[in-house]
Design a protein around this motif. Structure first.
Motif, PDB file in Angstrom:
ATOM      1  N   VAL A 490      -3.108   0.059   8.584  1.00 19.12           N
ATOM      2  CA  VAL A 490      -2.472   0.306   7.286  1.00 19.12           C
ATOM      3  C   VAL A 490      -3.529   0.444   6.192  1.00 19.12           C
ATOM      4  O   VAL A 490      -4.455  -0.366   6.085  1.00 19.12           O
ATOM      5  CB  VAL A 490      -1.489  -0.836   6.936  1.00 19.12           C
ATOM      6  N   ARG A 491      -3.369   1.518   5.366  1.00 21.36           N
ATOM      7  CA  ARG A 491      -4.212   1.702   4.180  1.00 21.36           C
ATOM      8  C   ARG A 491      -3.274   1.825   2.980  1.00 21.36           C
ATOM      9  O   ARG A 491      -2.809   2.916   2.643  1.00 21.36           O
ATOM     10  CB  ARG A 491      -5.098   2.941   4.318  1.00 21.36           C
ATOM     11  N   ASP A 494      -3.912   4.301   0.180  1.00 22.77           N
ATOM     12  CA  ASP A 494      -3.700   5.718   0.535  1.00 22.77           C
ATOM     13  C   ASP A 494      -2.260   6.002   0.925  1.00 22.77           C
ATOM     14  O   ASP A 494      -1.941   7.139   1.310  1.00 22.77           O
ATOM     15  CB  ASP A 494      -4.619   6.108   1.704  1.00 22.77           C
ATOM     16  N   TYR A 496      -0.816   4.982   3.618  1.00 18.99           N
ATOM     17  CA  TYR A 496      -0.799   5.312   5.041  1.00 18.99           C
ATOM     18  C   TYR A 496      -0.364   4.101   5.858  1.00 18.99           C
ATOM     19  O   TYR A 496      -0.864   2.988   5.664  1.00 18.99           O
ATOM     20  CB  TYR A 496      -2.195   5.743   5.495  1.00 18.99           C
ATOM     21  N   ALA A 499      -0.003   5.677  13.077  1.00 12.77           N
ATOM     22  CA  ALA A 499       0.252   6.877  13.880  1.00 12.77           C
ATOM     23  C   ALA A 499       0.779   6.516  15.244  1.00 12.77           C
ATOM     24  O   ALA A 499       0.547   5.414  15.756  1.00 12.77           O
ATOM     25  CB  ALA A 499      -1.031   7.703  14.016  1.00 12.77           C
ATOM     26  N   HIS A 504       1.914  11.072  12.245  1.00  6.74           N
ATOM     27  CA  HIS A 504       1.440  10.061  11.311  1.00  6.74           C
ATOM     28  C   HIS A 504       2.594   9.676  10.397  1.00  6.74           C
ATOM     29  O   HIS A 504       3.468  10.495  10.107  1.00  6.74           O
ATOM     30  CB  HIS A 504       0.284  10.603  10.468  1.00  6.74           C
ATOM     31  N   TRP A 506       3.647   7.883   6.645  1.00  5.61           N
ATOM     32  CA  TRP A 506       3.171   7.546   5.309  1.00  5.61           C
ATOM     33  C   TRP A 506       4.305   6.918   4.508  1.00  5.61           C
ATOM     34  O   TRP A 506       5.483   7.218   4.725  1.00  5.61           O
ATOM     35  CB  TRP A 506       2.673   8.798   4.572  1.00  5.61           C
ATOM     36  N   ARG A 527       0.101  16.530  -2.693  1.00  2.00           N
ATOM     37  CA  ARG A 527       0.006  15.308  -1.885  1.00  2.00           C
ATOM     38  C   ARG A 527       0.347  15.606  -0.428  1.00  2.00           C
ATOM     39  O   ARG A 527      -0.292  15.066   0.497  1.00  2.00           O
ATOM     40  CB  ARG A 527       0.934  14.235  -2.452  1.00  2.00           C
ATOM     41  N   PHE A 531      -2.049  14.895   2.795  1.00  2.00           N
ATOM     42  CA  PHE A 531      -1.649  14.147   3.985  1.00  2.00           C
ATOM     43  C   PHE A 531      -1.878  14.973   5.242  1.00  2.00           C
ATOM     44  O   PHE A 531      -2.440  14.486   6.233  1.00  2.00           O
ATOM     45  CB  PHE A 531      -0.169  13.754   3.892  1.00  2.00           C
ATOM     46  N   THR A 534      -5.449  15.466   6.798  1.00  2.00           N
ATOM     47  CA  THR A 534      -6.106  14.402   7.563  1.00  2.00           C
ATOM     48  C   THR A 534      -5.994  14.645   9.074  1.00  2.00           C
ATOM     49  O   THR A 534      -6.821  14.181   9.839  1.00  2.00           O
ATOM     50  CB  THR A 534      -5.489  13.037   7.226  1.00  2.00           C
ATOM     51  N   HIS A 540       3.632  14.921  10.165  1.00  2.00           N
ATOM     52  CA  HIS A 540       3.466  13.849   9.199  1.00  2.00           C
ATOM     53  C   HIS A 540       4.832  13.505   8.602  1.00  2.00           C
ATOM     54  O   HIS A 540       5.496  14.368   8.025  1.00  2.00           O
ATOM     55  CB  HIS A 540       2.496  14.253   8.083  1.00  2.00           C
ATOM     56  N   VAL A 542       6.848  11.349   5.861  1.00  2.00           N
ATOM     57  CA  VAL A 542       6.532  10.717   4.578  1.00  2.00           C
ATOM     58  C   VAL A 542       7.786  10.082   3.988  1.00  2.00           C
ATOM     59  O   VAL A 542       8.765  10.784   3.691  1.00  2.00           O
ATOM     60  CB  VAL A 542       5.940  11.726   3.578  1.00  2.00           C
TER      61      VAL A 542
END
Length: 576
Positions: A490-491, A494, A496, A499, A504, A506, A527, A531, A534, A540, A542
């Motif tokens: 986990v970030r 960011d 995030y 995965a 991924h 978010w 944005r 994403f 990356t 992805h 979100v």
């Protein structure tokens, strides 16, 4: 298999699905070491909610479960307190606590256990084993419940019931003329047949030490008889370190420790074949009921140098088993004095006359784990009591250098001053203890948690509930992927979460209502591009409160991003 029915089953059958996610709230001052949700955990809270809270982090990750639920003897005042919305359940709540005179106490006990077993199953990985302690009061019903949750018994290869261990604990609580000096431990495996459960051989953990000892012995130029006697003496001195092993005293000419076992097959007719003993020049005597394997197997064993011949012409052949291949079979009966648990607790809490009523001895649980919990196993106990399972895990790690982790859940108020305090003292040591083993301490760390408010997504934007980023993120990640979140991935800055193989995930979110209402909380085209950049080859997903870009525009720009509106995330994710 005959279907198990009990009063209230229709109301609790899917109750585990309705239990809301509640984030784990760490209390750094009550643990030891830095806060870590993927390390040792002690959780204070209702175990039904705690198990649901663990799903986002530990779904499919638990290697071994030990539970010691209420035995429903009628002597203790346990209450059915799950918030199930049905008139019958509410009526039951008004008649709590449950006593021996309650004619529905077995049904209520089944209602209490059912959703908890369902959640335990979701937390276990394929091949994981659950040990469930019980006594005569619910031993039959408990086995049926476990079968209903883990599967039927159509064949020996797929039967999840690995066996029931009889624990002779040398106590008699039966008022009749038949002494009751035993309890039971049901042993079930998740998805047996697809994955074979790991039955550890303690020999493998001690192999290096044994070989060093063997080298010392062989360097003395001893005869086979002297070598065997010295090994037997060494074994007697170190038996306590070896755990649940049988004694072996056969050593082959190459100096490798082996186990010798007779190959006769009493009780049924076996195979008939001849074999010449090279030491005597005569045929080995035929066992009365024949050999237990055919000639093809005999020839394989000969080629592998696995058959031991004797100088005695009347001796049957024996099979050589090398330490690296040995797997200990768990006995069906174990005799460990249950009164040891109180004595162990007294050494840890010397200032208390009785810190806890009827604690299990850690020796029993350590013995169970020594067969099934590998050196990096995650061990879960959702009826933690005085914390015996943590004690067993720590002692087993000390014995073999493992890095097993424990997760304890306790709902009672003593979770802090008894359950967690026991672990604190085991880690730091007990200066006042008269026992050297407890004065020095074992070292280690753990995180103490309580349960936060339920994560109710439809109330997030109204500001009624604003869960922390990690709590909401873990719940959403699990809902979207059916996988456990890896906290290290986990970030938060960011947005995030993590995965899986194909995507991924978010989350654009802060536990700040005013911020959530600003454009900063929305998914924009720029944005989305950031994403996707990356990892352009993956999808992805979100989560966000709003968006300023349509799904059609994302598709036109070949941006593999899918938007999920945060308040309605529960209803928009396809789990099939």
């Amino acid at each position: 298999m005959t279907e198990l029915n009990f009063k209230g089953k229709e109301f609790v059958y899917n109750h585990h699905l309705a239990v809301p996610f509640r984030p784990l709230v760490p209390h750094a001052d009550k643990g030891i070491g830095p806060v870590s949700l993927d390390g040792n955990l002690i959780i204070h809270g209702d175990n039904l909610h705690a198990l649901k809270a663990l799903l986002p982090l530990y779904a499919g990750k638990v290697d071994c479960v030990y539970i010691d639920p209420p035995y429903n003897t009628g002597k203790s005042d346990w209450s059915y307190n799950d918030q199930v919305n049905s008139p019958m359940i509410k009526e039951w709540l008004n008649s709590n606590p449950i006593t021996v005179d309650d004619t529905l106490r077995h049904d209520k006990w089944a209602c209490m256990m059912w959703p908890r077993l369902q959640l335990l199953r979701e937390l276990m990985k394929p091949g994981a084993v659950i040990f469930a302690s019980i006594d005569d009061n619910e031993v039959a019903l408990f086995k049926h419940l476990l079968h209903a949750v883990f599967g039927d018994n159509n064949s020996p290869q797929t039967n999840p019931h690995l066996g029931t261990i009889v624990w002779k604990n040398a106590t008699d609580n039966n008022p009749t003329n038949i002494a009751t000096e035993h309890e039971y431990i049901h042993v079930f495996c998740l998805q047996r047949g697809d994955v074979v459960p790991i039955w550890n051989s303690p020999w493998s953990d001690l192999k290096e030490h044994l070989l060093v000892k063997e080298s010392d012995l062989l360097g003395q130029n001893l005869s086979a008889e002297q070598l065997s006697e010295k090994y037997a003496n060494w074994f007697r001195q170190h038996k306590s370190q070896l755990g649940p092993l049988q004694e072996y005293n056969q050593i082959d000419s190459g100096g490798i420790f082996t186990a010798s076992r007779s190959v006769h097959n009493p009780g049924r007719e076996g195979y008939r074949w001849d074999l010449m003993n090279p030491k005597t020049g005569k045929l080995v005597p035929q066992p009365l009921m024949g050999y237990r394997f055919p000639e093809e197997t005999r020839d394989e064993l000969l080629a592998q140098d696995r058959i031991i011949f004797s100088d005695d012409p009347d001796q049957l052949i024996r099979i050589k088993i090398y330490l690296k291949d040995y797997k200990e079979k768990m006995p069906g009966i174990v005799e460990i004095d249950g009164r040891r648990g109180a004595n162990e607790l007294k050494k840890i809490f010397p200032e208390s006359k009785q810190a806890f009523k009827n604690p299990k001895t850690f020796t029993l649980i350590e013995w169970l784990l020594s067969f099934t919990a590998g050196p990096d196993a995650v061990v879960l106990d959702s009826f933690a009591g005085s914390g015996t399972t943590a004690h067993a895990v720590m002692k087993l790690n000390q014995r073999d250098g493992g890095n097993r982790r424990f997760i304890l859940v306790e709902c009672e108020d003593y979770a802090d001053h008894l359950t967690a305090e026991r672990v604190r003292r085991l880690i730091k040591g007990v200066p006042a203890s008269k026992d050297d083993e407890y004065r020095s301490g074992l070292g280690g760390k753990f995180t103490y948690c309580t349960l936060g408010d339920p994560v109710e997504l439809d109330k997030v934007l109204s500001g009624e509930t604003l869960p922390p980023y990690a709590g909401l993120g873990a719940a959403l990640f699990h809902m979207a992927t059916n996988r456990a979140l890896e906290p290290a991935a986990v970030r938060e800055d960011d947005f995030y979460l993590g995965a899986t193989e194909g995507q991924h995930v978010w989350l654009i979110y802060k536990p700040d209502l005013e911020w959530l209402k600003t454009p900063e909380a929305a998914l924009t085209l720029s944005r989305a591009k950031a994403f996707a950049a990356t990892d352009p080859d993956r999808r992805h997903l979100v989560f966000a409160p709003a968006r300023y870009v349509s799904q059609k525009m994302l598709a036109e720009h070949n941006i593999p991003v899918e938007f999920v509106p945060l308040p309605f995330a529960l209803y928009r994710i396809d789990r099939s």
